[in-house]
Design an enzyme around this catalytic site. Structure first.
Site, PDB file in Angstrom:
ATOM      1  N   GLU A   1      29.958  -8.110 -88.662  1.00 31.67           N
ATOM      2  CA  GLU A   1      31.242  -8.547 -89.213  1.00 31.67           C
ATOM      3  C   GLU A   1      31.886  -7.506 -90.135  1.00 31.67           C
ATOM      4  OE1 GLU A   1      30.415 -12.422 -90.835  1.00 31.67           O
ATOM      5  OE2 GLU A   1      29.904 -13.242 -88.872  1.00 31.67           O
TER       6      GLU A   1
ATOM      7  N   GLU B   1      27.730 -15.250 -79.745  1.00 34.02           N
ATOM      8  CA  GLU B   1      27.418 -16.445 -80.542  1.00 34.02           C
ATOM      9  C   GLU B   1      28.296 -17.617 -80.108  1.00 34.02           C
ATOM     10  OE1 GLU B   1      27.573 -15.659 -84.760  1.00 34.02           O
ATOM     11  OE2 GLU B   1      26.731 -13.657 -84.536  1.00 34.02           O
TER      12      GLU B   1
END
Length: 898
Positions: free
Chosen positions: A675, A776
C-alpha cells in the site's frame, strides 16, 4: 396471492394485529388513519377480509407514508421472523401499485437505516398479501415496523399484520422473540446469583442494584455488575467457559453494557476470548465491540468459533481507558441459530441502460437541477459530445451527447454543486453505473478532487471520483447499489476548493445489464484461456483406431485461484478439506507480516508461518508472501516507530535478511512494501530510495520470487489516491530507479462492481506488460445471491482479461474474513449461495469432450489451459493418459501412444 387470513395472536409479536382495538399501538406516519369495521358498511369498496376491522391510511402526500408500530422489545438478536400483512388500496389509482413492508432501525448518534422485508403488487378491489422474512444480528435502540408504498393520494388499507418467529411456541409466554439454539453457556448471565462464577480480570468486580444516586438502574433484571479500579485497558469482568463450548460450533455473544466515571462520556467496550492451547500457547480472539456511553445501556453483539481444542477458554469485556468502570447488566453466549438466507431479489422491469438523471443533456436548460448551497447554475456549450469510455463499454451504440454542460459558479464550499432528486427512479438491489465528464475552472492551487456523490437518507455514498490537475475534461466512473428502502436519494457533484468553478456534462446513472456483459466475457474468455488441441494417436493398434471412442476430462484449470488462510484455520479439518479441494494458491492473512513475526524487538515468531508453509507444501499449493513491509504507519509496531533513522535502517535490513533467507524458494511472490499509494512511513523516515532498496535486496536474497506492488481501490473509481494512472506512475518511477518490480497487485476489496470500470483499470495497467493479480478479492452483501453475483462479476472479468494471471480471495470462511457478509462458507461448514456460485464457475472452467478418432488417427477439441485425462476404449483394453495444455496461439498437437 390474495387469499389472506388473520394470524394466530398467541405467537404474533404485533400488538392489535387485527385492529379490534382501533389504532391502539399503531401510528400513522405523517398522515391520518381510521378504522373500518364489519358493521360500518363498505366505505372504501372492500369488505374486511378477516371479517373484522381494517385500517385506512389517508391524506398521504409521500410514498413512504403509512402505518407503523414499535416492536423493539419483541425482537431478539439473531432470530429470524416471518412477516405477512393483508393489504389493499383505494382512491385515484389506475392499474396496480406496490405496497412494501419495511423496518426502520434507529441507533443513537448514527441516524436511521432501513431494511426492506417484502412487497406485493396491489390493485383496487382486491386484498393481497405482503410476505417476507427478516433477522437482525444486533438489535438497535429502536425497531419500527411499517407498511408503505402507494403513490401520494392513494389510501393504504391494512386488514391484519402478523410477525412470528417460526421456532417460538405458545408455551413460551415469558420470552420475547425467539429463543436461541441450544443452552446458555454463561452461568449466572444476569447476576441473579450475585457475582457467582464472575471475577475481575486485573480489577475489582462489584454487584449493584443501582448507582449514581439511583440514576443508573438495570435495564433488565434486578442487578448489574461493575468492573472498577481498572488500571489497564484490558482490565474487565470475566468468566471461564472451558468445557461449555465446542470446537467448530458458532456462538453468538450478547452483552448489555455502559461506562461510568473518570469524566469519560464514550468509550469502546470489546468482548474478547482468551484461549490457551497446550501446543500453541495463548490466543486472543476479538468477538465484537460497541461504542458505549455513560448515558444509556447499549447492546454489544458478536460471534465466535473455535477451530481447535483449547485447554482453557475465558470470555471477558475490556476496552475503556483506565479509571473508567465497565458496567454489565447481562452477558449471554449461546450456540448461534442458523439464519435462513434471504431470497434472491426479484427486480421487475430493470430498465437496463436507461439514464435515471432528468435533463442530463440540458436540452431544457437547467430544469430538473437545483444548486446545492448558494452557488449558481447555468447551461453552457463546449463539452465532449461522446459518452465517457467506461459508459460506452456498458451502453454500446448510444446517442451522442449534446455538448452542453452545467457551469457552477460562486461556490463558497467544496460540497456545492448541481444536484437532483432521484428517489423514485431507483430500484433496490440493482447495480447502477455512474458516468460523467467533469472539468474545473482556473484558480485552483494544486490537484482537485471531483466527486459524484449520493445522499441516501443523508448518508454519503461515493459514486466515483477523479483528480483534476488541468483545464481538460476528465471522466468519472463509479457505481453504487441500494439494498434498503430509502426515504430520499439525492445525486450531486462536488469537490473542487471553494471559489473554483465546476463544470459537469452528460451525467449518467443507469442500471447495468450483467448478463449481457457475461456473454461478452464468455467470448473474450474463449480467446484468452482456451486453445485448440489435436490428440494424435499412435501405437500397435493404430491401424484399427478409426471410430474408437475417446473421452477427455480436464482435472485442473491452470489459472491460479487461491485464498487467504490463517493459522487457526488449519486446525479445522473441514476448513482444510474445502481449501485444498478448491484452491491451488494460498496467502497468509497475518502470519508473515512483520508485526506478527517480530511483535517485540528480537522476539521472533515464525512457527505459525512454518506450519502454514508445511500444509501448503504437503498439498502442492503455491504461496504468496504477504507482506515484507507495510507502508501505512498505523500497521507498524510501536517499537519500530520509536527507532531512530540508523536503527530503523538496520531493522529493515534484518527483516529482509531474516525473512527471505528463512523462506528462500518457498514463496513464489512477495508483496514487498504494501500500500505505497496510501502510506509513506518508511519513505518519510528513510528517504525515497528505501523502496527501491527493499525491492533490490529482496531480489538478491531470493531471485526466484516475483516481487509485487500491492494496493487497494485501484479498480473501482472510488479513490483518487490510487487510480490506475497514479499506480502506473509509481511503478514506472520504481523501475526507473532500478527496482525489479515483477507484478502488479490489485487487492480487490470491492462493492457493487461494474465490469467495464474494472476492465478499464486492467486495460490501463496492462500496458506495462507486467502480470496482474487480484491479491485480496472479496465482495460483501447481506443477500447471498447478490454477493455471489458480485463475485462472479470479478472472477469473470479477471479470467477473461489477458493481463490477469491469478486471483486470490481474501478468505472464504465465515468469522475468518476481514469483512462481514463476504463469506462463501458459513462458520459451521455449510456452503452458502455465494459459495455455490463460486463452485459453479470453477466447474464451468473445466473442459470436457467426447467423440471418436477420425481417419487420420486424431481427435480435435478446444479446451481451457490445464491438466487433462484422456480415456480411449480400444477393442482389447481401456487406456488412460494424462496431458497438459499450456498457453499458445497455434493448435497444440499432443501425441498419445497407446
Amino acid at each position: 396471492m390474495g387469499n389472506c387470513r388473520s394470524g394466530n395472536p398467541t405467537d404474533n409479536i404485533i400488538v392489535n394485529h387485527d385492529f379490534y382495538k382501533g389504532l391502539y399501538s399503531w401510528h400513522p406516519n405523517c398522515c391520518n388513519g381510521f378504522i373500518v369495521s364489519a358493521n360500518s358498511g363498505n366505505r372504501v369498496g372492500l369488505s374486511p377480509k378477516s371479517g373484522g376491522n381494517y385500517a385506512v391510511i389517508k391524506n398521504r402526500t409521500e410514498h413512504w407514508q403509512g402505518l407503523e408500530q414499535d416492536i423493539t422489545s419483541k425482537i431478539s438478536p439473531g432470530s429470524t421472523y416471518s412477516v405477512s400483512a393483508c393489504v389493499g388500496v383505494s382512491g385515484p389509482l389506475s392499474g396496480s401499485t406496490d405496497v412494501m413492508a419495511t423496518l426502520k432501525l434507529l441507533n443513537h448518534g448514527s441516524g436511521a437505516s432501513y431494511m426492506f422485508i417484502g412487497k406485493t403488487s396491489v390493485s383496487k378491489g382486491k386484498w393481497e398479501m405482503v410476505e417476507g422474512i427478516f433477522s437482525l444480528p444486533t438489535v438497535p435502540n429502536q425497531v419500527i415496523f411499517y407498511l408503505e408504498g402507494p403513490p401520494p393520494g392513494v389510501e393504504l388499507l391494512i386488514d391484519s399484520v402478523v410477525i412470528r418467529c417460526p421456532s417460538s411456541s405458545k408455551s413460551e409466554s415469558t420470552s420475547i422473540g425467539c429463543s436461541a439454539v441450544g443452552d446458555e453457556v454463561i452461568i449466572n448471565p444476569q447476576f441473579e446469583n450475585g457475582l457467582s462464577n464472575w471475577s475481575g480480570r486485573g480489577c475489582q468486580v462489584v454487584l449493584h442494584d443501582s448507582m449514581a444516586d439511583g440514576k443508573i438502574v438495570p435495564e433488565t433484571g434486578k442487578f448489574f455488575a461493575s468492573a472498577s479500579e481498572r488500571t489497564q485497558n484490558w482490565n474487565g469482568i470475566q468468566q471461564e467457559i472451558t468445557g461449555r463450548v465446542q470446537r467448530k460450533l458458532a456462538y453468538n455473544v450478547t452483552a448489555v453494557v455502559r461506562i461510568f466515571g473518570n469524566n469519560v462520556t464514550t468509550a469502546t467496550i470489546q468482548a474478547t476470548l482468551w484461549v490457551h492451547t497446550p501446543d500453541r500457547g495463548e490466543q486472543y480472539i476479538g468477538i465484537g465491540k460497541v461504542q458505549a456511553t455513560d448515558k444509556d445501556w447499549v447492546q454489544l453483539q458478536g460471534k465466535f468459533l473455535l477451530n481447535g481444542s483449547p485447554s482453557r477458554v475465558i470470555i471477558y469485556l475490556e476496552g475503556p481507558p483506565p479509571g473508567t468502570d465497565i458496567l454489565v447488566n447481562a452477558l449471554s453466549v449461546k450456540h448461534a441459530e442458523k439464519i435462513p438466507p434471504l431470497p434472491p431479489p426479484i427486480i421487475e422491469n430493470p430498465d437496463y441502460g436507461v439514464n435515471m438523471v432528468t435533463n442530463s443533456q440540458l436540452s431544457d436548460g437547467t430544469n430538473g437541477w437545483f444548486p446545492l448551497g448558494n452557488c449558481n447554475l447555468s447551461a453552457a456549450s463546449g463539452s465532449p459530445k461522446i459518452l465517457p469510455p467506461m459508459a460506452r463499454d456498458s451502453l454500446g451504440v448510444h446517442e451522442p451527447l449534446s455538448g452542453r454542460y452545467i457551469l457552477v459558479k460562486n461556490r463558497t464550499q467544496t460540497w456545492m454543486g448541481p444536484a437532483q432528486m432521484i428517489t423514485d427512479k431507483l430500484k433496490l438491489f440493482l447495480t447502477y453505473q455512474v458516468s460523467a465528464w467533469v472539468r474545473i475552472g482556473s484558480g485552483a492551487s494544486g490537484p482537485q478532487n471531483v466527486n459524484v456523490a449520493l445522499g441516501v437518507d443523508n448518508q454519503w455514498v461515493n459514486g466515483g471520483q477523479a483528480e483534476i490537475k488541468d483545464g481538460r475534461w476528465h471522466e468519472i466512473g463509479g457505481s453504487f447499489r441500494i439494498e434498503k428502502q430509502p426515504l430520499k436519494v439525492m445525486v450531486y457533484v462536488q469537490g473542487p476548493a471553494a471559489g473554483v468553478d465546476l463544470m459537469v456534462a452528460g451525467l449518467q446513472i443507469f442500471p447495468v445489464d450483467r448478463v449481457a456483459r457475461f456473454k461478452h466475457l464468455a467470448r473474450q474468455t474463449d480467446k484468452t484461456r482456451k486453445r485448440d488441441i489435436i490428440l494424435q494417436f499412435s501405437g500397435s493398434e493404430s491401424s484399427s483406431l478409426f471410430g474408437t471412442s475417446v473421452t477427455v476430462m480436464q482435472t485442473q484449470n491452470s489459472f491460479p485461484i487461491g485464498s487467504c488462510i490463517n493459522r487457526t484455520n488449519i486446525e479445522n479439518e473441514d476448513f482444510v478439506d474445502f481449501f485444498v479441494k478448491n484452491f491451488n494458491w494460498a496467502v497468509f492473512g497475518n502470519e508473515l507480516k512483520w508485526y506478527w513475526t517480530e511483535p517485540q524487538r528480537g522476539n521472533f515468531n515464525y512457527k505459525d508461518a512454518d506450519d502454514m508453509v508445511a500444509l501448503c507444501q504437503n498439498n502442492k499449493i503455491e504461496t504468496r508472501g504477504h507482506c515484507i513491509f507495510w507502508e501505512v504507519q498505523s500497521t507498524v509496531q510501536q517499537w519500530i516507530q520509536a527507532l531512530n533513522k540508523n536503527d530503523l535502517m538496520k531493522a529493515v535490513q534484518n527483516r529482509l535478511t531474516g525473512l527471505l533467507t528463512r523462506y528462500k524458494g518457498k514463496f513464489r511472490h512477495y508483496d514487498v512494501n504494501n500500500e505505497m499509494l496510501h502510506g509513506s512511513f518508511y519513505q518519510d523516515r528513510l528517504g525515497k530510495d528505501i523502496r527501491t532498496y527493499m525491492f533490490k535486496t529482496a531480489n538478491q536474497l531470493d531471485p526466484s520470487a516475483t516481487l509485487f506492488v500491492n494496493d487497494y481501490h485501484v479498480e473501482d473509481g472510488r479513490d483518487t489516491r490510487s487510480y490506475p494512472e497514479k499506480y502506473i506512475e509509481q511503478i514506472l518511477d520504481l523501475q526507473q530507479q532500478g527496482a525489479p518490480v515483477g507484478g502488479i497487485g490489485i487487492q480487490g476489496h470491492i462493492d457493487n462492481p461494474v465490469g467495464p470500470i474494472v476492465c478499464s483499470a486492467l486495460d490501463k495497467l496492462g500496458v506495462l506488460g507486467l502480470p496482474i493479480w487480484f491479491t485480496e478479492l472479496d465482495v460483501s452483501s447481506l443477500n447471498e445471491h447478490i454477493r455471489g453475483e458480485d463475485l462472479e462479476v470479478m472472477l469473470r472479468e479477471a479470467f477473461a482479461h489477458p493481463a490477469v494471471e491469478g486471483v486470490m480471495l481474501w478468505g472464504f470462511w465465515e468469522l475468518f474474513m476481514s469483512r462481514d457478509n463476504a463469506h462463501l462458507v458459513d462458520a459451521e461448514g455449510e456452503i452458502n449461495e455465494a459459495g455455490k456460485r463460486f463452485l459453479a464457475l470453477k466447474h464451468e472452467w473445466l473442459s470436457h469432450a467426447h467423440g471418436r478418432i477420425d481417419i487420420q488417427g486424431q481427435f480435435e477439441f478446444r479446451g481451457f489451459h490445464g491438466t487433462y485425462v484422456v480415456e480411449v476404449e480400444t477393442e482389447s483394453n481401456k487406456v488412460s493418459r494424462t496431458f497438459v495444455v499450456d498457453k499458445g496461439d497455434s493448435p497444440l498437437v499432443v501425441s498419445i501412444d497407446l
